[in-house]
Design an enzyme around this catalytic site. Structure first.
Site, PDB file in Angstrom:
ATOM      1  N   LYS B  80       4.275  -0.373  -4.353  1.00 34.07           N
ATOM      2  CA  LYS B  80       2.961   0.813  -3.558  1.00 34.07           C
ATOM      3  C   LYS B  80       4.003   2.423  -3.425  1.00 34.07           C
ATOM      4  O   LYS B  80       5.346   1.819  -3.111  1.00 34.07           O
ATOM      5  CB  LYS B  80       2.632   0.533  -2.241  1.00 34.07           C
ATOM      6  CG  LYS B  80       1.722   0.833  -1.681  1.00 34.07           C
ATOM      7  CD  LYS B  80       0.538   0.374   0.000  1.00 34.07           C
ATOM      8  CE  LYS B  80       0.468   1.302   0.652  1.00 34.07           C
ATOM      9  NZ  LYS B  80      -0.192   0.838   1.703  1.00 34.07           N
ATOM     10  N   SER B 155      -4.743   0.875   2.955  1.00 34.55           N
ATOM     11  CA  SER B 155      -4.259   1.895   1.854  1.00 34.55           C
ATOM     12  C   SER B 155      -3.599   1.647   0.985  1.00 34.55           C
ATOM     13  O   SER B 155      -3.934   2.460   0.523  1.00 34.55           O
ATOM     14  CB  SER B 155      -3.260   2.819   2.804  1.00 34.55           C
ATOM     15  OG  SER B 155      -2.282   1.759   3.153  1.00 34.55           O
ATOM     16  N   SER B 179      -4.072  -2.558   5.621  1.00 32.71           N
ATOM     17  CA  SER B 179      -4.089  -1.984   4.250  1.00 32.71           C
ATOM     18  C   SER B 179      -3.051  -2.790   3.125  1.00 32.71           C
ATOM     19  O   SER B 179      -3.161  -2.751   1.875  1.00 32.71           O
ATOM     20  CB  SER B 179      -2.508  -0.842   4.349  1.00 32.71           C
ATOM     21  OG  SER B 179      -3.158   0.239   4.838  1.00 32.71           O
TER      22      SER B 179
END
Lengths: 500, 502
Positions: B80, B155, B179
């Site tokens: 990420k 997210s 997330s």
């Protein structure tokens, strides 16, 4: 910087009572920074002592320096504070380019040390107890250099350079409670208070405490209360005061400036003021109100600091003597009169005399050298690099006097040579042949010659007019280039006059 | 398309150990898959095939020399973009960091490198991890592999979509309020938020420091356990990381057994506001666990009524401070106002141009919540709610071993559907937020497809702090029972991606 209209100091004190408060920042001399492993060194190339944390790079995190915590506990204890069982860090949020993260990690509602007291002795011998509200840990900001402006300030500069070497250097901020009752001595108290803090941190060995380098920084809060009123006046906070003398001057200046404004019917603006060493005046900085909003909140990246009680006791046991206690002890040990001792304290010579005594000189002799001849030489050298004479050299010099190798006059001559870097006293005596001529034969030869050159004086001495011998002694001393003990010469002159 | 992409990380590890494939082959297969389908998905913000293949080659060399660094040596992983990396840009999905190269690796990145894993690239995310749909990325939304018109969650929509679309067997995510877990629910994958402090945050670009936690994003519970075993542990760079010795999470999956396990169903997260298809799969999963020896009881956590409101005060407060460093002075975007300007004007112009709407919204909220005169009413009250949530959990865990809820109220919604109503999107975090407020671990495991839309549904389990192993036990057991019942994995039901569809 134009000086404001100032009221006469004595008149100001007649009309108003000064109320003081100090915030002293001490930079700790830890090996690494407060929250990162970057070296804590002064004077390195800009932006070399840095890590991602010092630069506030994305993803970086702070980690508390345990050495800094120990230093802070020691300082708190030396200030007579209680050490908090648990203290915590908070973020003080404001945007400024020298602040890498745009927040400063500081301690807010849970400082490491609270409720202390420091005994401050003034030059006139008066002792004032200053209450310490708190001492807390925080990190220093980076250093800005503003280029292209006339003032060296950020306003008007073409561009500014930032050096983050100082960013994250550990600081302890010591905050006093409001100090009332200093009265006429307020400026002297300001100086003596900062000097006391300096002495404490030096004795603890936790800071270089050089004001000119910013290791020790004092913000002086001054307000005036009209006589007969119980309402406090509006305070100003003077910054940029980077010598002990400036602290005293700045406080005196603010008292006189504020008094004049108040007497003229004006109001004091609550603001920071900058001290200007060159003009001896303060100028307005930014307005500062209690409503300054730093949006403090608990620093989520750090755990509370919970020192082991055993560590606190260990540090307490290792505390050096408090400056006031030390002074009392030394005065008694040395047997100085009040006046003599005060003179030594005011000249900041306690350590020098202590070391000179430790090197073998008598306290009185040490005092005489340091407050007399050495002070005179230092004054004469002011503006230059100063003079470099060690306590060991002074003790050695005194030893030469005590053993009769040097007269006082010769010793002063040797001292000048030492100050000029020509060697140790003994070396100078040898290489320059400055020792007293203790060979009676040489002296007698010179005396006989002087007596025969002044037969009238010889007659007078023989007639019992002993004071007439002075002229002969003078001639002999001159002939010996001063390297004779005048008392011995006098004895010999009287002897020879009898004999001739 | 090589079948290597459909293997789990555990299977790939076995094949590498058996010598039936190489890391270069595996890595190339995934790079090919990314090249084929990522134009449709936009799961990756950065891929550098040459760098990945070089890492794969080195892994093969180690294995040939008989010295692999770990069982996962040679297995690819997506990272990420919230995690900083020295060999790929790190943007956290924001224009303000576009192209920024970190001089250091995040600790978790160092750990996966030291275990020999092969980084494939950086995955898309809502800007600074603020969002539940990945639509708030400055670099365009990621699309859901199950339906390209739908959001992949957020997210960490990029990491979840990459794993769901077989672009990577493993990914790293960050979970501040869900997330990791909510995108797992949305995409039919597995996501784990470890105990706060269980994994280092050093090098994770902070959103809300007291909530943020790094964790695994995978297709199976075992793969999450294997990755968790690589990244767990104390880090001297992160004061909030725990010094605990952790058990093997892979062993917890291997020995998974729910017999006698007491599972508490959170009443406040079972009913109103939840999509019927989500609730059906949730209850079926509970029945299955019960049939296999688990005890199911209802528990109440009354403070959850205020959890979302409190979370959306504490998070913006911390974020407003964490994001202050993006000021153009030392790194990232710098916007000069016309005709130059003071440092304040440059900072202001940079932040105006560099931050997206959701980020600005939260900075303003957080600044307000911390302001003098409002602090007690907002930040202060929110912290009290946080304490109540922690107490409710402590109370609940005195009665049960783990807690269960649907991971999120709804399945994937259409891109754009919630963009005009930020509060509605925040409300969708109701089931995941409590774990972050209490610092406890959580897992989302696929529970099936909702009847009404055929989209994935996840079930969430929560355990007391430091008891992450319980999640791997119950998650691993449920996964095995469900796949036995279905006769296949959930992701095998996803439509085939052909690439070039958008």
């Amino acid at each position: 910087m134009a000086k404001a209209k100032l009221m006469d100091y004595d008149k100001a004190l007649e009309l108003y009572e000064p109320v003081l408060g100090f915030e002293v920042h001490v930079e700790l001399s830890t090996k690494t920074k407060m929250f990162s492993a970057a070296p804590n060194n002064f004077g390195s190339e800009p932006n070399t002592n840095i890590t991602p944390t010092c630069l506030g790079l994305p993803g970086s995190l702070p980690v508390v320096n345990e050495e800094a915590v120990r230093y802070s506990i020691s300082l708190g204890l030396a200030l007579g504070c209680d050490i908090a069982e648990s203290s915590s860090f908070a973020r003080k949020n404001y945007f400024y380019p020298d602040l890498a993260k745009n927040y400063q990690i500081s301690q807010f509602d849970e400082p490491i040390a609270i409720n202390g007291n420091v005994e401050v002795e003034l030059p006139n011998g008066r002792i004032i107890n200053v209450d310490i509200e708190r001492a807390h840990m925080e990190e220093d900001a980076g250093k800005l250099t503003h280029v292209g402006g006339s003032t060296g300030r950020i306003q008007g500069a073409e561009y500014s350079l930032v050096d983050y070497n100082r960013a994250g250097v550990p600081l302890v901020e010591i905050v006093t409670r409001m100090i009332e009752g200093a009265e006429h001595d307020a400026p002297e108290l300001a100086k003596a208070y900062v000097a006391t803090i300096r002495d404490i941190v030096l004795a603890l060995g936790i800071s270089d405490a050089k004001m000119e380098r910013g290791n020790l920084r004092c913000d002086a809060n001054v307000s005036l209360r009209p006589r007969g009123s119980d309402k406090l006046g509006t305070r100003t906070e003077t910054k940029n005061v980077n010598s002990l003398r400036s602290v005293e001057r700045a406080v005196r200046y603010e008292i006189q400036r504020q008094a004049q404004i108040l007497a003229d019917g004006g109001t004091i603006i609550q603001e920071t003021r900058h001290w200007h060493e060159d003009t001896g005046a303060t100028s307005a900085g930014r307005p500062k109100s209690d409503a300054d909003d730093y949006r403090y909140f608990p620093e989520p990246d750090l755990l509370p600091v919970v020192p082991d009680p055993a560590l606190i006791e260990e540090l307490r046991a290792a505390l050096p003597e408090k400056p006031a206690e030390r002074r009392r002890r030394l005065k008694a040990e040395w047997g100085f009169t009040d006046l003599e001792f005060q003179d030594v304290v005011n000249s900041g010579l306690l350590s020098e005399i202590t070391e000179t005594v430790a090197a073998g000189a008598s306290p009185q002799a040490a005092r005489k050298w340091w407050t007399g001849e050495i002070a005179r030489l230092a004054n004469a050298a002011e503006g230059d690099a100063g003079i470099d004479i060690s306590p060991a050299q002074v003790a050695e010099l005194q030893q030469l006097v005590d053993e009769g190798t040097l007269t006082d006059r010769l010793a002063r001559q040797v001292l000048e040579a030492v100050a000029a870097g020509e060697g140790s006293p003994r070396e100078i005596v040898e290489t320059q042949g400055l020792a007293v001529v203790s060979d009676d034969g040489a002296l007698i030869a010179a005396i006989d010659e002087a007596l025969s050159a002044q037969p009238d004086v010889l007659e007078k001495i023989k007639d019992g007019k002993v004071q007439a011998a002075g002229a002969v002694i003078g001639a002999v001393m001159k002939a010996m280039q001063g390297k004779a003990d005048a008392a011995r010469v006098r004895e010999l002159v009287l002897e020879r006059a009898e004999a001739l | 398309m090589s079948d290597l992409i459909h293997k789990t990380a555990a299977e790939l590890a076995d094949m590498l150990a058996a010598g039936t494939t190489t890391s270069v082959e595996i890595t190339q297969a995934h790079l090919d898959r990314i090249a084929a389908v990522d134009g449709d998905l936009n799961a990756f913000l950065h891929v550098n095939a040459a760098v990945s293949l070089e890492a794969a080659k080195q892994s093969d060399a180690r294995r040939a020399a008989g010295a692999p660094l770990s069982p996962l040596d040679g297995v690819p992983i997506a990272i990420k973009d919230v995690l900083v990396t020295t060999d790929m840009p790190s943007t956290s999905g924001s224009k303000i960091l576009e192209g920024w190269m970190s001089p250091y690796d995040a600790t978790v990145v160092t750990k996966v490198r030291e275990a020999g894993l092969v980084p494939l690239g950086k995955t898309n995310m809502d800007e600074f991890a603020m969002g539940s749909s990945t639509e708030h990325s400055a670099f365009g939304p990621t699309r859901n592999p199950w339906d390209l018109d739908r959001i992949p969650g957020g997210s960490g929509g990029g990491s979840a979509a990459a794993v769901a679309a077989f672009e990577a067997p493993l990914a790293l995510g960050s979970d501040t309020g869900g997330s990791i877990r909510q995108p797992a629910h949305i995409t039919g994958t597995v996501g784990v938020k470890p105990t706060y402090g269980g994994v280092s945050r050093y090098g994770a670009i902070a959103l809300a420091s007291s909530f943020d936690q790094i964790g695994p994003v995978t297709r199976t519970v075992m793969d999450s356990a294997l990755l968790h075993d690589v990244i767990k542990g104390h880090d001297v760079h992160d004061s909030t990381s725990l010094k605990d010795e952790w058990p093997s999470f892979a062993d917890a999956v291997k020995n998974a057994d729910v017999k006698g396990l007491k599972i508490g169903v959170i009443e406040q997260l079972d009913g109103e506001g939840f999509q019927p298809g989500v609730l059906s799969r949730f209850h079926e999963a509970l029945e299955l666990l019960k049939a296999n020896g688990a005890e199911i009881v209802n528990v109440s956590l009354p403070s959850l009524a205020h959890a979302v409101a409190a979370y959306y005060l504490i998070l913006p407060a911390e974020a407003s401070s964490n994001l202050a460093k993006f000021d153009s002075v030392r790194f990232g975007l710098r916007v000069q106002p016309e005709g130059g300007g003071t440092v304040e004007q440059v900072m202001s112009a940079t932040r105006e141009a560099g931050f997206g709407a959701e980020v600005k919204r939260r900075i303003i909220l957080g600044t307000y919540a911390l302001s003098a005169g409002y602090y007690d009413a907002y930040y202060g009250s929110a912290q009290k709610v946080r304490t109540l949530v922690q107490r409710d959990f402590a109370d609940a865990f005195s009665k049960v071993d783990v807690l269960a809820s649907p991971t999120a109220p709804t399945t994937a919604w259409k891109l754009g559907d919630q963009l005009d109503d930020p509060v509605a999107m925040w409300r969708g975090d109701i089931a995941t937020i409590p774990a972050n407020m209490a610092g406890i671990p959580g897992i989302s495991v696929p529970a099936g497809l909702a009847d009404e839309d055929g989209l994935p549904v996840g079930i969430q389990f929560l355990a007391p702090a430091r008891e992450d192993a319980r999640l791997y036990n119950v998650g691993g057991a449920l996964e095995a029972l469900l796949e036995q019942q279905w006769g296949h994995t959930l992701l095998s039901q996803a439509p085939e991606l052909k690439g070039g569809q958008r």
